[in-house]
Design a protein around this motif. Structure first.
Motif, PDB file in Angstrom:
ATOM      1  N   VAL A 278     -35.515  -9.747   5.912  1.00  0.00           N
ATOM      2  CA  VAL A 278     -36.707 -10.587   5.931  1.00  0.00           C
ATOM      3  C   VAL A 278     -36.491 -11.643   7.011  1.00  0.00           C
ATOM      4  O   VAL A 278     -35.486 -12.355   6.993  1.00  0.00           O
ATOM      5  N   VAL A 279     -37.415 -11.704   7.947  1.00  0.00           N
ATOM      6  CA  VAL A 279     -37.307 -12.657   9.056  1.00  0.00           C
ATOM      7  C   VAL A 279     -38.534 -13.550   9.048  1.00  0.00           C
ATOM      8  O   VAL A 279     -39.661 -13.061   8.929  1.00  0.00           O
ATOM      9  N   VAL A 280     -38.310 -14.845   9.144  1.00  0.00           N
ATOM     10  CA  VAL A 280     -39.416 -15.792   9.244  1.00  0.00           C
ATOM     11  C   VAL A 280     -39.416 -16.373  10.649  1.00  0.00           C
ATOM     12  O   VAL A 280     -38.361 -16.750  11.176  1.00  0.00           O
ATOM     13  N   THR A 281     -40.590 -16.413  11.271  1.00  0.00           N
ATOM     14  CA  THR A 281     -40.697 -16.952  12.632  1.00  0.00           C
ATOM     15  C   THR A 281     -41.663 -18.129  12.650  1.00  0.00           C
ATOM     16  O   THR A 281     -42.676 -18.121  11.950  1.00  0.00           O
ATOM     17  N   LEU A 282     -41.336 -19.106  13.448  1.00  0.00           N
ATOM     18  CA  LEU A 282     -42.209 -20.249  13.713  1.00  0.00           C
ATOM     19  C   LEU A 282     -42.352 -20.333  15.227  1.00  0.00           C
ATOM     20  O   LEU A 282     -41.390 -20.621  15.925  1.00  0.00           O
ATOM     21  N   GLY A 283     -43.533 -20.062  15.721  1.00  0.00           N
ATOM     22  CA  GLY A 283     -43.715 -19.955  17.166  1.00  0.00           C
ATOM     23  C   GLY A 283     -44.469 -21.133  17.755  1.00  0.00           C
ATOM     24  O   GLY A 283     -45.345 -21.709  17.117  1.00  0.00           O
ATOM     25  N   GLY A 284     -44.107 -21.478  18.984  1.00  0.00           N
ATOM     26  CA  GLY A 284     -44.810 -22.566  19.660  1.00  0.00           C
ATOM     27  C   GLY A 284     -44.121 -22.968  20.943  1.00  0.00           C
ATOM     28  O   GLY A 284     -43.568 -22.133  21.658  1.00  0.00           O
TER      29      GLY A 284
ATOM     30  N   VAL B 275     -42.615   0.044  -0.508  1.00  0.00           N
ATOM     31  CA  VAL B 275     -41.632  -1.030  -0.319  1.00  0.00           C
ATOM     32  C   VAL B 275     -42.302  -2.229   0.350  1.00  0.00           C
ATOM     33  O   VAL B 275     -42.126  -3.380  -0.065  1.00  0.00           O
ATOM     34  N   MET B 276     -43.099  -1.935   1.380  1.00  0.00           N
ATOM     35  CA  MET B 276     -43.789  -3.025   2.078  1.00  0.00           C
ATOM     36  C   MET B 276     -44.716  -3.774   1.131  1.00  0.00           C
ATOM     37  O   MET B 276     -44.735  -5.012   1.103  1.00  0.00           O
ATOM     38  N   ARG B 277     -45.466  -3.032   0.324  1.00  0.00           N
ATOM     39  CA  ARG B 277     -46.372  -3.698  -0.606  1.00  0.00           C
ATOM     40  C   ARG B 277     -45.595  -4.554  -1.606  1.00  0.00           C
ATOM     41  O   ARG B 277     -46.006  -5.671  -1.943  1.00  0.00           O
ATOM     42  N   ALA B 278     -44.455  -4.039  -2.067  1.00  0.00           N
ATOM     43  CA  ALA B 278     -43.648  -4.812  -3.022  1.00  0.00           C
ATOM     44  C   ALA B 278     -43.207  -6.131  -2.408  1.00  0.00           C
ATOM     45  O   ALA B 278     -43.267  -7.191  -3.052  1.00  0.00           O
ATOM     46  N   PHE B 279     -42.790  -6.091  -1.133  1.00  0.00           N
ATOM     47  CA  PHE B 279     -42.370  -7.332  -0.477  1.00  0.00           C
ATOM     48  C   PHE B 279     -43.554  -8.258  -0.254  1.00  0.00           C
ATOM     49  O   PHE B 279     -43.470  -9.468  -0.441  1.00  0.00           O
TER      50      PHE B 279
ATOM     51  N   VAL C  74     -43.990 -13.712   8.930  1.00  0.00           N
ATOM     52  CA  VAL C  74     -42.909 -13.167   8.107  1.00  0.00           C
ATOM     53  C   VAL C  74     -42.794 -11.677   8.391  1.00  0.00           C
ATOM     54  O   VAL C  74     -43.788 -10.957   8.344  1.00  0.00           O
ATOM     55  N   GLN C  75     -41.596 -11.254   8.717  1.00  0.00           N
ATOM     56  CA  GLN C  75     -41.350  -9.831   8.971  1.00  0.00           C
ATOM     57  C   GLN C  75     -40.561  -9.243   7.803  1.00  0.00           C
ATOM     58  O   GLN C  75     -39.590  -9.834   7.353  1.00  0.00           O
ATOM     59  N   PHE C  76     -40.983  -8.073   7.352  1.00  0.00           N
ATOM     60  CA  PHE C  76     -40.190  -7.286   6.406  1.00  0.00           C
ATOM     61  C   PHE C  76     -39.772  -6.034   7.162  1.00  0.00           C
ATOM     62  O   PHE C  76     -40.625  -5.221   7.520  1.00  0.00           O
ATOM     63  N   HIS C  77     -38.513  -5.907   7.426  1.00  0.00           N
ATOM     64  CA  HIS C  77     -38.041  -4.763   8.208  1.00  0.00           C
ATOM     65  C   HIS C  77     -37.854  -3.567   7.280  1.00  0.00           C
ATOM     66  O   HIS C  77     -36.781  -3.376   6.712  1.00  0.00           O
TER      67      HIS C  77
ATOM     68  N   LEU D  46     -32.894 -13.207   6.556  1.00  0.00           N
ATOM     69  CA  LEU D  46     -32.239 -13.020   5.254  1.00  0.00           C
ATOM     70  C   LEU D  46     -31.973 -11.528   5.090  1.00  0.00           C
ATOM     71  O   LEU D  46     -32.891 -10.712   5.214  1.00  0.00           O
ATOM     72  N   ARG D  47     -30.719 -11.183   4.842  1.00  0.00           N
ATOM     73  CA  ARG D  47     -30.375  -9.777   4.626  1.00  0.00           C
ATOM     74  C   ARG D  47     -30.448  -9.476   3.134  1.00  0.00           C
ATOM     75  O   ARG D  47     -29.709 -10.077   2.340  1.00  0.00           O
ATOM     76  N   ILE D  48     -31.309  -8.550   2.787  1.00  0.00           N
ATOM     77  CA  ILE D  48     -31.452  -8.158   1.386  1.00  0.00           C
ATOM     78  C   ILE D  48     -30.776  -6.815   1.207  1.00  0.00           C
ATOM     79  O   ILE D  48     -31.194  -5.809   1.787  1.00  0.00           O
ATOM     80  N   ASP D  49     -29.725  -6.819   0.437  1.00  0.00           N
ATOM     81  CA  ASP D  49     -28.963  -5.598   0.179  1.00  0.00           C
ATOM     82  C   ASP D  49     -29.552  -4.870  -1.036  1.00  0.00           C
ATOM     83  O   ASP D  49     -30.498  -5.343  -1.666  1.00  0.00           O
ATOM     84  N   ALA D  50     -28.971  -3.742  -1.351  1.00  0.00           N
ATOM     85  CA  ALA D  50     -29.510  -2.923  -2.431  1.00  0.00           C
ATOM     86  C   ALA D  50     -29.282  -3.570  -3.787  1.00  0.00           C
ATOM     87  O   ALA D  50     -28.195  -4.075  -4.071  1.00  0.00           O
ATOM     88  N   GLY D  51     -30.320  -3.578  -4.608  1.00  0.00           N
ATOM     89  CA  GLY D  51     -30.182  -4.133  -5.944  1.00  0.00           C
ATOM     90  C   GLY D  51     -31.459  -4.826  -6.387  1.00  0.00           C
ATOM     91  O   GLY D  51     -32.453  -4.868  -5.652  1.00  0.00           O
ATOM     92  N   VAL D  52     -31.408  -5.398  -7.583  1.00  0.00           N
ATOM     93  CA  VAL D  52     -32.560  -6.121  -8.108  1.00  0.00           C
ATOM     94  C   VAL D  52     -32.605  -7.507  -7.477  1.00  0.00           C
ATOM     95  O   VAL D  52     -31.608  -8.235  -7.494  1.00  0.00           O
ATOM     96  N   LEU D  53     -33.749  -7.870  -6.912  1.00  0.00           N
ATOM     97  CA  LEU D  53     -33.852  -9.181  -6.273  1.00  0.00           C
ATOM     98  C   LEU D  53     -33.724 -10.289  -7.315  1.00  0.00           C
ATOM     99  O   LEU D  53     -34.433 -10.270  -8.326  1.00  0.00           O
ATOM    100  N   PRO D  54     -32.825 -11.234  -7.125  1.00  0.00           N
ATOM    101  CA  PRO D  54     -32.713 -12.346  -8.079  1.00  0.00           C
ATOM    102  C   PRO D  54     -33.941 -13.255  -7.980  1.00  0.00           C
ATOM    103  O   PRO D  54     -34.462 -13.478  -6.890  1.00  0.00           O
TER     104      PRO D  54
END
Lengths: 276, 100
Positions: A262-268, A164-168, A122-125, A60-68
């Motif tokens: 934001v990247v979500v991974t499911l590994g197996g 920023v990381m803590r906020a996410f 979950v990755q927060f880049h 998910l690409r999160i651009d600049a602004g207030v998160l809805p």
């Protein structure tokens, strides 16, 4: 009492000594995992050529602004489908860099594709300074166009990436579901990104000439390198709806902290049709 | 992991089998002959008499001996093959990062 076929402890100890147990094989094998794998192998006919390591991912690409304050469900829009930037909603077509190829329309694996999953991450880049410029159009919109150098950096580019990381980590809630059932769930910190992502890379600049301000580059990772392992493996059959639902419960702003992915991974383990 | 499987008349942890030897000689031939006669009697008089040919001597890890028929030996071989494949896939999973 002796049972035919079962181990009987040998009575060979000295008087008063403890009776040793017979050695068993492969004690470290987790019985729960073994049985699940056994069933998985039986269902698939045990053809090893069709197995491969799989990490299902979606971005998910999160651009600049207030998160809805709305939900976003990962693994629903396959390659070629359109998706919007999370804040502005600008549409783009998803590519292989955004989502795994095995995902098909309807948030499911295609016919013939299955997975046995045991990790979720979950990755927060989050990076320490803004890109010099980002793509403004096309399918790569909001991704880096010119990652930049310190000589092209501006004073406002420095980012408190820890904040920023803590906020996410504390503002987003994730739940992994198959069909209508939620399984693993929790805030962003609940699902560290495992062995993926990056961390570190400080490059400080400070001087009298431009740029005359102090700025550091950096990259933060969600977690410490270990992914959360599910206690029970999850079998994803083909044509079965699944996903990870993300809920924004604290609408903080990314206006000054730049694009974040934001990247979500499911590994197996994956199974796919093999030709030839 | 030593899975318990149902093998014909037995339910046993399959890795507890130490050795399997096919019986040979007059004893086995006599047994097979009797089995053939029982089959003929069943066909002739429409009966359902049973006579097992215990063609395999099986030694278990605890020193006991049991016997397998041909069908039981086949079931045991299939169970071992499936177990081998499951362990191979388990090893693949461990290689991919599965802990414990």
């Amino acid at each position: 009492m002796a049972y035919q076929g079962y181990d009987i402890p040998p009575q060979i100890g000295f008087v008063g000594s403890s009776i040793p147990g017979l050695p068993t094989t492969l004690d470290e094998v987790n019985p729960a995992y073994y049985d699940q794998i056994l069933k998985f192998v039986m269902d698939k006919g045990g053809r090893l050529a069709s197995f491969s390591g799989v990490v299902l991912y979606d971005t998910l690409r999160i651009d600049a602004g207030v998160l809805p304050t709305r939900d976003f469900v990962f693994f629903q829009n396959p390659v070629g489908a359109t998706q919007g930037l999370f804040v502005a909603g600008t549409q783009y077509s998803k590519q292989d860099i955004d989502i795994h190829q095995w995902i098909s329309n309807g948030g499911q694996l295609s016919q013939g594709y299955e997975a046995l999953l045991w990790e979720i991450g979950v990755q927060f880049h989050v990076v320490g300074s803004l890109d010099n410029s980002v793509q403004t159009a096309g399918n790569a919109i909001n991704l880096a166009l010119d990652p930049g150098t310190l000589t092209t950096a501006a004073a406002a580019d420095g980012i408190f990436m820890g904040n920023v990381m803590r906020a996410f980590q504390e503002s987003l809630f994730f739940s992994f579901f198959i069909n209508q059932t939620n399984f693993e769930l929790g805030p962003g910190w609940r699902f560290p990104s495992g062995c993926f992502g990056a961390a570190g890379f400080a490059a400080q600049c400070s001087g009298a000439t431009a740029p005359a301000f102090a700025i550091e580059d950096g990259y933060l990772n969600n977690g410490f390198g270990w992914a959360y392992q599910m206690p029970v493996m999850r079998h994803l059959p083909p044509l079965t709806k699944f996903g990870v639902r993300m809920s924004v419960q604290n609408p903080f702003t990314t206006l000054l902290t730049g694009p974040v992915r934001v990247v979500v991974t499911l590994g197996g383990l994956g199974v796919q049709p093999v030709t030839g | 992991m030593n899975p318990v499987k149902k093998i014909g008349r037995y339910q046993l942890p399959i890795l507890n089998v130490v050795s399997i030897a096919r019986r040979e000689g007059i004893g086995l031939a006599l047994n097979q002959g009797i089995c053939r006669i029982v089959d003929l009697i069943n066909q002739r008089f429409k009966l359902n008499l049973a006579w097992r040919v215990n063609a395999y001597d099986v030694e278990l890890i605890n020193g006991r001996h049991i016997k397998f028929t041909g069908l039981e030996k086949q079931q045991y071989d299939e169970a071992m093959e499936l177990h081998g494949t499951a362990m191979q896939v388990y090893g693949i999973c461990r290689g991919l990062g599965l802990r414990t």
